[in-house]
Design a protein around this motif. Structure first.
Motif, mmCIF file in Angstrom:
data_model
loop_
_atom_site.group_PDB
_atom_site.id
_atom_site.type_symbol
_atom_site.label_atom_id
_atom_site.label_comp_id
_atom_site.label_asym_id
_atom_site.label_seq_id
_atom_site.Cartn_x
_atom_site.Cartn_y
_atom_site.Cartn_z
ATOM 1 N N THR A 151 11.087 -9.094 9.012
ATOM 2 C CA THR A 151 9.867 -8.546 8.407
ATOM 3 C C THR A 151 9.236 -9.596 7.505
ATOM 4 O O THR A 151 9.839 -10.619 7.200
ATOM 5 C CB THR A 151 10.175 -7.311 7.532
ATOM 6 O OG1 THR A 151 11.101 -7.714 6.523
ATOM 7 C CG2 THR A 151 10.741 -6.168 8.346
ATOM 8 N N ILE A 152 7.993 -9.317 7.100
ATOM 9 C CA ILE A 152 7.304 -10.197 6.162
ATOM 10 C C ILE A 152 6.293 -9.358 5.402
ATOM 11 O O ILE A 152 5.770 -8.371 5.934
ATOM 12 C CB ILE A 152 6.621 -11.365 6.934
ATOM 13 C CG1 ILE A 152 6.060 -12.399 5.956
ATOM 14 C CG2 ILE A 152 5.520 -10.839 7.867
ATOM 15 C CD1 ILE A 152 5.614 -13.691 6.645
ATOM 16 N N LEU A 210 2.547 -13.443 4.581
ATOM 17 C CA LEU A 210 1.958 -13.839 5.860
ATOM 18 C C LEU A 210 0.625 -14.547 5.618
ATOM 19 O O LEU A 210 0.356 -15.621 6.172
ATOM 20 C CB LEU A 210 1.756 -12.601 6.745
ATOM 21 C CG LEU A 210 1.079 -12.847 8.099
ATOM 22 C CD1 LEU A 210 1.930 -13.749 8.982
ATOM 23 C CD2 LEU A 210 0.787 -11.517 8.796
ATOM 24 N N ALA A 211 -0.193 -13.959 4.742
ATOM 25 C CA ALA A 211 -1.493 -14.545 4.423
ATOM 26 C C ALA A 211 -1.313 -15.931 3.805
ATOM 27 O O ALA A 211 -1.972 -16.893 4.199
ATOM 28 C CB ALA A 211 -2.256 -13.629 3.468
ATOM 29 N N ASP A 214 6.454 -5.758 10.478
ATOM 30 C CA ASP A 214 7.480 -6.390 11.305
ATOM 31 C C ASP A 214 6.959 -7.680 11.928
ATOM 32 O O ASP A 214 5.752 -7.952 11.920
ATOM 33 C CB ASP A 214 8.018 -5.417 12.357
ATOM 34 C CG ASP A 214 6.955 -5.020 13.350
ATOM 35 O OD1 ASP A 214 6.397 -5.919 14.022
ATOM 36 O OD2 ASP A 214 6.664 -3.805 13.446
ATOM 37 N N ALA A 215 7.874 -8.453 12.462
ATOM 38 C CA ALA A 215 7.549 -9.788 12.952
ATOM 39 C C ALA A 215 6.559 -9.755 14.120
ATOM 40 O O ALA A 215 5.684 -10.609 14.210
ATOM 41 C CB ALA A 215 8.825 -10.516 13.359
ATOM 42 N N ASP A 216 6.685 -8.754 14.994
ATOM 43 C CA ASP A 216 5.775 -8.672 16.152
ATOM 44 C C ASP A 216 4.339 -8.442 15.700
ATOM 45 O O ASP A 216 3.417 -9.098 16.174
ATOM 46 C CB ASP A 216 6.220 -7.538 17.085
ATOM 47 C CG ASP A 216 7.525 -7.893 17.791
ATOM 48 O OD1 ASP A 216 7.811 -9.110 17.896
ATOM 49 O OD2 ASP A 216 8.247 -6.963 18.201
ATOM 50 N N GLU A 270 11.537 -10.409 -0.085
ATOM 51 C CA GLU A 270 11.187 -9.352 0.865
ATOM 52 C C GLU A 270 12.183 -8.209 0.786
ATOM 53 O O GLU A 270 11.827 -7.051 0.910
ATOM 54 C CB GLU A 270 11.098 -9.927 2.285
ATOM 55 C CG GLU A 270 9.764 -10.648 2.480
ATOM 56 C CD GLU A 270 9.726 -11.534 3.703
ATOM 57 O OE1 GLU A 270 10.583 -11.369 4.584
ATOM 58 O OE2 GLU A 270 8.831 -12.395 3.770
ATOM 59 N N LYS A 271 13.448 -8.545 0.558
ATOM 60 C CA LYS A 271 14.466 -7.507 0.416
ATOM 61 C C LYS A 271 14.170 -6.656 -0.807
ATOM 62 O O LYS A 271 14.289 -5.442 -0.778
ATOM 63 C CB LYS A 271 15.855 -8.150 0.288
ATOM 64 C CG LYS A 271 16.669 -8.012 1.566
ATOM 65 C CD LYS A 271 18.087 -8.510 1.377
ATOM 66 C CE LYS A 271 18.539 -9.224 2.633
ATOM 67 N NZ LYS A 271 19.257 -10.456 2.375
#
Ligand code: GTP
Ligand code: MG
Length: 370
Positions: free
Chosen positions: A3-4, A9-10, A38-40, A352-353
């Motif tokens: 995940t991110i 991500l930005a 999620d990564a996808d 992230e956790k």
């Protein structure tokens, strides 16, 4: 699952968070900047914004960092690493002190011995032994839980006048769970009410069968106070370590574990590290948890500067950019760029956790109120 956060991500795309949120909204999902996706989904977003995506799994970032196999013929004998455990007041510290004094050269006796949480002594036959002074069982458990296996042998100290007590039993369980052999040190035999036989019998009830009872567990009756049989204890350690046939490749980049670390006012972050494989050198670039640095100085347990540290050698390392945590595994990497990649990745994972956990807590609170 990987995940991110939208923010992260930005950042990595050098895009604005709002643009990512807007794009996700177009696809029918309503998000805040701190949300985790999620990564996808992240990949779709990135491609939509015209970026090329290279997905890097943890196993890729940390690829080859630890536990790469050594050729059998590269392995050489290494000193045993020993931890002393036992019930409160049974004499762990006294025993450590007595052993250490017996080996500290005359000129240093009574002098200031720096406490670095780990130190080396020399057995009567000249073989070095590394002792780790764990502050308590909790630290031992925490280290083991984090996969840091640092000790080869546990010395179980049992006071002959007190016998097997709750923390004695706890220590037995720790050693068994870690699959580390025990050596029993029956301490305080100088006391008039010492009953070493009773200790052996009680240990038997906890599946520790000493040699006297035909078992394989080595045992030594000692007195830390009177410095009785300390040589015998060191001999037992050497004997046990010969049985274990402890080896490591000294000719490779170093790997180890942080035993303790602190922020020193004058010197910056100082980490006591047990080198477990390879040899650590001044100038090496190292990572530990989400910290990295270039080794500026290495100090042994007496505070003396050393140019390098091989397997089973405990050293203080100066040069970390931040303070790592006890139990963090240490590895040498080839470049600062690689060190940054690994530690930044780990720091992101950690953040992230935290965010994910925070989200979870809010959900359950909402659940409770509805
Ligand atoms: P914690 O760190 O509190 O768990 O205790 P410890 O296991 O480190 O015990 P420590 O070495 O502090 O010793 C506790 C007490 O036992 C002290 O008063 C020591 O002087 C005493 N003591 C330790 N070893 C011996 C010994 O061999 N003989 C006698 N008579 N007293 C001892
Ligand atoms: Mg103590």
């Amino acid at each position: 699952p990987e995940t991110i956060t939208i923010q992260e991500l930005a950042n990595r795309m050098s895009e604005r968070g709002v643009d990512v949120i807007r794009l996700l909204m177009k696809q029918g999902a309503l998000h805040k900047i701190t949300d985790v996706i999620d990564a996808d989904t992240a990949q779709l977003v990135a491609e939509e914004l015209g970026h090329t995506v290279k997905r890097v799994a943890e196993s890729d970032v940390e690829e080859g960092l630890f536990d790469m196999p050594d050729a059998e013929d590269a392995l050489e004998s290494r000193p045993p690493v020993v931890t002393i455990m036992g019930h409160v007041d049974h004499g762990k510290t006294s025993l450590l002190d007595a052993i250490r004094q017996a080996n500290v050269v005359a000129g240093e006796a009574g002098g200031i011995t720096q406490h670095i949480g780990a130190y080396q002594v020399t057995a009567p036959n000249g073989a070095p032994i590394t002792f780790i002074d764990t502050p308590g069982h909790a630290a031992f458990t925490a280290m083991r839980a984090r996969g840091a296996k640092v000790t080869d042998i546990v010395i179980l100290v049992v006071a002959a006048d007190d016998g097997v007590m709750p923390q004695t039993i706890e220590a037995i369980h720790h050693a068994k769970a870690a699959e580390v052999p025990l050596i029993v040190a029956i301490n305080k035999i100088d006391k008039p009410d010492a009953k070493p036989e009773r200790v052996r019998t009680e240990l038997l009830q906890h599946e520790v069968q000493t040699e006297t009872f035909g078992g394989e567990t080595l045992e030594v009756e000692v007195s830390a106070k009177e410095k009785l049989n300390l040589d015998k204890l060191l001999d037992a350690i050497i004997l046990q370590s010969e049985v274990l046939d402890l080896k490591a490749n000294p000719e490779r980049s170093a790997e180890g574990t942080v035993i303790e670390a602190r922020l020193d006012k004058g010197r910056g972050p100082v980490a006591t590290v047990l080198v477990q494989r390879g040899t650590l050198h001044i100038g090496d670039i190292i990572v530990a948890g989400s910290q990295w640095g270039r080794v500026r100085a290495l100090l042994d347990d007496k505070g003396a500067v050393c140019p390098s540290a091989g397997p089973s050698f405990p050293v203080e390392i100066l040069g970390f950019s931040g303070t790592p945590e006890a139990g963090d595994r240490v590895a040498v990497v080839e470049s600062e760029a690689r060190a940054r990649e690994i530690t930044e990745y780990r720091e992101r994972q950690r953040r992230e956790k935290l965010v994910a956990r925070g989200g979870g807590a809010r959900t359950s609170l909402t659940d409770m109120m509805s």
